[in-house]
Design an enzyme around this catalytic site. Structure first.
Site, PDB file in Angstrom:
ATOM      1  CG  ASP A   1      -6.278   4.014   6.625  1.00 27.60           C
ATOM      2  OD1 ASP A   1      -6.364   3.652   7.608  1.00 27.60           O
ATOM      3  OD2 ASP A   1      -5.203   4.547   6.068  1.00 27.60           O
TER       4      ASP A   1
ATOM      5  CG  ASP B   1      -0.282   0.029   2.542  1.00 24.80           C
ATOM      6  OD1 ASP B   1      -0.075   0.853   3.073  1.00 24.80           O
ATOM      7  OD2 ASP B   1       0.036  -1.128   3.225  1.00 24.80           O
TER       8      ASP B   1
ATOM      9  CD  GLU C   1      -4.231   4.146  10.200  1.00 21.43           C
ATOM     10  OE1 GLU C   1      -3.205   3.990  10.840  1.00 21.43           O
ATOM     11  OE2 GLU C   1      -4.230   3.850   8.781  1.00 21.43           O
TER      12      GLU C   1
END
Length: 274
Positions: free
Chosen positions: A162, A73, A164
């Protein structure tokens, strides 16, 4: 009519204030509203796994390999990527950061997203969530409009949310656990409506527990991409009994962030096809 000298300081002050207001109004709404804690990195610089090592540590590399497929990634952090070198090393799939919040688009997206495709990889795009700056639906709209969509060509993986640690401030973006779950649902529902696909969820178990209360309700529909830099994936978030992808290191060759797909290349293609 002439202006009296005593009025000039006030006029200058009003002009300065007006200029500041005009500058703020010219910013995108989310950018004007987004504030970072002192010492935080600049907005837009976040990337997958930014807080993993700091919060969960780094305990080595996987020791056992079942049938798995290597991936990477990338974000603007990597700049222009040597895709042929990665292909020759065995990497077969990749995700590139497309967007963040509703204020940032990766300037390297074309080289990264198209470059991975051009060497033969199956690739997709991810969105770095900032739940403190705008709604989940607004960020899904922004993501899809700027490279986060999906097509049934067998070479395009579904988009990734994503979600987080917040690199710009409080870990949970100032949200309660229930409010965080609602924000994530808002994004996922909108992405599904726009693309016809369920987005992949990228997260770390410790963050998920802290910021969602270990919510289990997305496991039935959304593939899990787990972040843990260790010899095993360890405990998964509630509801998921297996993972689809695993980010296992941030110090890999060529590109630091390396991942494994839980299955052979045929399973990567199956996820791409939906």
């Amino acid at each position: 009519m002439p202006v009296h000298r005593s009025c000039l300081p006030r006029i200058r002050a009003l002009s300065t204030a007006g200029a500041v207001l005009l500058a703020l109004l010219s910013l995108p709404p989310a950018a004007a509203a987004a504030e970072s804690s002192p010492g935080a990195p600049p907005r837009g610089s976040a990337h997958m796994g930014m807080g993993v090592a700091a919060h969960d540590g780094s305990g080595g590399l996987p020791t056992a390999r079942t049938t798995q497929t290597e991936g990477v990634d990338v974000s603007s952090h990597q700049g222009n990527v040597a895709w042929k070198t990665l292909w020759d090393s065995g990497v077969r799939w990749a995700y590139a950061k497309a967007t963040e919040g509703t204020y940032y688009t990766n300037p390297y997206r074309s080289q990264q997203y198209d470059g991975a495709h051009d060497v033969g990889m199956i690739r997709g795009a991810y969105h770095f969530a900032t739940p403190d700056t705008s709604t989940g639906a607004a960020q899904a709209d922004y993501f899809v409009a700027r490279g986060g969509g999906w097509s049934a060509d067998g070479r395009t993986l579904p988009g990734v949310l994503d979600i987080e640690w917040n690199p710009y401030g409080a870990a949970c973006y100032g949200k309660s656990q229930s409010a965080m779950v609602s924000w994530i649902r808002d994004f996922l529902d909108r992405y599904r409506a726009l693309t016809g696909r369920h987005a992949v969820l990228y997260t770390a178990t410790s963050w998920w527990k802290q910021c969602t209360g270990n919510y289990a309700g997305f496991a039935a529909t959304n593939p899990l991409w787990i972040a843990r830099y260790a010899s095993t994936v360890g405990e998964l978030p509630a509801g998921w009994y297996t993972y689809t992808m695993w980010q296992y290191t941030s110090t890999g060759p060529v590109v630091g962030d390396h991942d494994r797909f839980n299955g052979g290349l045929d399973r990567v293609r199956a996820l791409a096809l939906g």
